[in-house]
Design a protein around this motif. Structure first.
Motif, mmCIF file in Angstrom:
data_model
loop_
_atom_site.group_PDB
_atom_site.id
_atom_site.type_symbol
_atom_site.label_atom_id
_atom_site.label_comp_id
_atom_site.label_asym_id
_atom_site.label_seq_id
_atom_site.Cartn_x
_atom_site.Cartn_y
_atom_site.Cartn_z
ATOM 1 N N ALA A 68 40.497 58.981 46.874
ATOM 2 C CA ALA A 68 39.824 60.277 46.830
ATOM 3 C C ALA A 68 38.567 60.221 47.681
ATOM 4 C CB ALA A 68 39.468 60.657 45.403
ATOM 5 N N SER A 69 38.281 61.348 48.300
ATOM 6 C CA SER A 69 37.078 61.471 49.115
ATOM 7 C C SER A 69 36.491 62.858 48.911
ATOM 8 C CB SER A 69 37.414 61.246 50.592
ATOM 9 O OG SER A 69 36.257 61.391 51.390
ATOM 10 N N GLN A 70 35.198 62.899 48.626
ATOM 11 C CA GLN A 70 34.489 64.164 48.452
ATOM 12 C C GLN A 70 33.809 64.539 49.760
ATOM 13 O OE1 GLN A 70 31.350 64.015 45.520
ATOM 14 N NE2 GLN A 70 31.075 66.239 45.499
ATOM 15 N N SER A 71 33.850 65.791 50.099
ATOM 16 C CA SER A 71 33.193 66.261 51.307
ATOM 17 C C SER A 71 32.822 67.719 51.123
ATOM 18 C CB SER A 71 34.109 66.079 52.524
ATOM 19 O OG SER A 71 33.388 66.297 53.714
ATOM 20 N N GLY A 72 32.088 68.224 52.062
ATOM 21 C CA GLY A 72 31.702 69.618 51.939
ATOM 22 C C GLY A 72 31.230 70.180 53.251
ATOM 23 N N PRO A 73 31.161 71.464 53.282
ATOM 24 C CA PRO A 73 31.594 72.405 52.266
ATOM 25 C C PRO A 73 33.113 72.584 52.296
ATOM 26 C CG PRO A 73 30.833 73.603 54.175
ATOM 27 C CD PRO A 73 30.595 72.142 54.455
ATOM 28 N N MET A 74 33.665 73.161 51.236
ATOM 29 C CA MET A 74 35.078 73.534 51.285
ATOM 30 C C MET A 74 35.204 74.609 52.361
ATOM 31 S SD MET A 74 36.295 73.551 47.292
ATOM 32 C CE MET A 74 38.037 73.727 47.674
ATOM 33 N N LEU A 75 36.240 74.540 53.148
ATOM 34 C CA LEU A 75 36.419 75.510 54.225
ATOM 35 C C LEU A 75 37.093 76.781 53.729
ATOM 36 C CD1 LEU A 75 37.607 73.073 57.029
ATOM 37 C CD2 LEU A 75 35.289 73.837 56.525
ATOM 38 N N VAL A 76 38.144 76.601 52.918
ATOM 39 C CA VAL A 76 38.907 77.722 52.381
ATOM 40 C C VAL A 76 38.942 77.577 50.862
ATOM 41 C CG1 VAL A 76 41.157 78.870 52.353
ATOM 42 C CG2 VAL A 76 40.319 77.821 54.466
ATOM 43 N N ILE A 77 38.639 78.685 50.176
ATOM 44 C CA ILE A 77 38.609 78.682 48.722
ATOM 45 C C ILE A 77 39.515 79.815 48.249
ATOM 46 C CG2 ILE A 77 37.133 78.840 46.673
ATOM 47 C CD1 ILE A 77 34.821 78.311 48.954
ATOM 48 N N LYS A 78 40.627 79.440 47.596
ATOM 49 C CA LYS A 78 41.599 80.434 47.110
ATOM 50 C C LYS A 78 42.000 81.414 48.215
ATOM 51 C CE LYS A 78 40.049 80.024 42.382
ATOM 52 N NZ LYS A 78 39.408 80.643 41.239
ATOM 53 N N GLY A 79 42.221 80.897 49.414
ATOM 54 C CA GLY A 79 42.706 81.709 50.522
ATOM 55 C C GLY A 79 41.641 82.403 51.341
ATOM 56 N N ASP A 80 40.384 82.321 50.938
ATOM 57 C CA ASP A 80 39.289 82.958 51.674
ATOM 58 C C ASP A 80 38.370 81.912 52.275
ATOM 59 O OD1 ASP A 80 40.034 85.631 51.007
ATOM 60 O OD2 ASP A 80 39.084 85.397 49.034
ATOM 61 N N LEU A 81 37.767 82.246 53.425
ATOM 62 C CA LEU A 81 36.785 81.351 54.025
ATOM 63 C C LEU A 81 35.563 81.227 53.115
ATOM 64 C CD1 LEU A 81 36.835 82.375 57.793
ATOM 65 C CD2 LEU A 81 37.861 80.360 56.714
ATOM 66 N N HIS A 82 34.908 80.089 53.180
ATOM 67 C CA HIS A 82 33.683 79.852 52.414
ATOM 68 C C HIS A 82 32.737 81.036 52.640
ATOM 69 C CE1 HIS A 82 30.014 77.968 51.004
ATOM 70 N NE2 HIS A 82 30.708 76.911 50.601
ATOM 71 N N PRO A 83 32.162 81.597 51.585
ATOM 72 C CA PRO A 83 31.358 82.810 51.727
ATOM 73 C C PRO A 83 30.068 82.641 52.523
ATOM 74 C CG PRO A 83 31.205 81.963 49.490
ATOM 75 C CD PRO A 83 32.265 81.156 50.201
ATOM 76 N N ARG A 84 29.616 81.424 52.731
ATOM 77 C CA ARG A 84 28.352 81.225 53.438
ATOM 78 C C ARG A 84 28.526 80.889 54.907
ATOM 79 N NH1 ARG A 84 24.517 78.092 49.762
ATOM 80 N NH2 ARG A 84 23.208 78.215 51.591
ATOM 81 N N PHE A 85 29.753 80.911 55.415
ATOM 82 C CA PHE A 85 29.977 80.660 56.832
ATOM 83 C C PHE A 85 29.492 81.847 57.648
ATOM 84 C CE2 PHE A 85 33.795 77.587 56.203
ATOM 85 C CZ PHE A 85 32.935 76.643 55.699
ATOM 86 N N LEU A 86 28.867 81.546 58.776
ATOM 87 C CA LEU A 86 28.338 82.570 59.666
ATOM 88 C C LEU A 86 29.095 82.533 60.987
ATOM 89 C CD1 LEU A 86 24.540 81.861 59.059
ATOM 90 C CD2 LEU A 86 25.958 83.617 57.961
ATOM 91 N N PRO A 87 29.749 83.607 61.375
ATOM 92 C CA PRO A 87 30.526 83.610 62.624
ATOM 93 C C PRO A 87 29.699 83.258 63.855
ATOM 94 C CG PRO A 87 31.009 85.564 61.337
ATOM 95 C CD PRO A 87 29.864 84.875 60.653
ATOM 96 N N ASP A 88 28.399 83.580 63.841
ATOM 97 C CA ASP A 88 27.557 83.303 65.011
ATOM 98 C C ASP A 88 26.663 82.073 64.826
ATOM 99 O OD1 ASP A 88 26.012 84.485 63.071
ATOM 100 O OD2 ASP A 88 24.982 85.870 64.429
ATOM 101 N N SER A 89 27.010 81.205 63.877
ATOM 102 C CA SER A 89 26.223 79.997 63.639
ATOM 103 C C SER A 89 26.156 79.137 64.899
ATOM 104 C CB SER A 89 26.854 79.183 62.506
ATOM 105 O OG SER A 89 26.247 77.910 62.414
ATOM 106 N N ASP A 90 24.981 78.533 65.129
ATOM 107 C CA ASP A 90 24.832 77.644 66.281
ATOM 108 C C ASP A 90 24.984 76.174 65.881
ATOM 109 O OD1 ASP A 90 22.472 77.255 64.920
ATOM 110 O OD2 ASP A 90 21.157 77.736 66.617
#
Length: 184
Positions: free
Chosen positions: A134-156
């Motif tokens: 087992a390996s823990q990492s973050g953030p989860m990319l997809v949660i129950k079929g939706d992208l992580h709510p804190r992702f920003l499309p214009d993030s640098d």
């Protein structure tokens, strides 16, 4: 830690190049019958790279077929968060939020047990599933079929990024790595 597929049924690990939103990625799929493991360290310390792991496996008659980084690490290459290798917990689960990508909750745990599973970290703490690796990492990319709510499309925040997904029945794991720097 390095996630590695060894040769037993390696032909089942189908890797291919894909484009998504005009960005290049490599995708590899493995099944529960494949010899998929996590490796962190040998007698001389943390492997720190694929060539060191490959060299350590060769005297055992094992051939590295597929590998990618698994989890996040401190500067000394010790795991951040849960790390289980061959049934032994080498680093504990972290369920608190914190700085950086790892602390951007929810984060998750990839578990190799009877099948493959991904758990949100706090769910993992409640269920305490049996994982050989087992390996823990973050953030989860997809949660129950939706992208992580804190992702920003214009993030640098651009990096080579990788992730894993699991089929609904837990029999297939799909690994993806960007072939160039991308944001979340």
């Amino acid at each position: 830690a390095l996630l590695a597929l060894l040769p037993a049924l390696a032909e089942a690990a189908a890797c291919r190049d894909v484009r998504f939103e005009d960005l290049p990625y490599t995708i590899c799929e493995v099944g529960t019958g494949d010899d998929l493991r996590l490796f962190h360290a040998g007698p001389d310390g943390a492997y720190g790279g694929f060539s060191a792991l490959k060299a350590a496996l060769e005297p055992q008659g094992l051939d590295l077929q597929f590998a990618m980084n698994a989890g996040m690490f401190q500067p000394d290459l010790s795991p951040v968060g849960l790390y289980v290798e061959n049934g032994v917990e080498l680093s504990p689960l972290i369920t608190a939020d914190g700085p950086g990508n790892f602390g951007l909750l929810p984060n998750g745990v990839f578990c190799i047990g009877e099948g493959f599973a991904i758990y949100e970290s706090r769910q993992f703490a409640r269920k305490q599933p049996a994982c050989r690796y087992a390996s823990q990492s973050g953030p989860m990319l997809v949660i129950k079929g939706d992208l992580h709510p804190r992702f920003l499309p214009d993030s640098d925040s651009l990096n080579i990024r990788n992730g894993v997904g699991v089929s609904a029945d837990g029999t297939r794991a799909v690994f993806a790595i960007s072939d160039r720097q991308v944001n979340f």
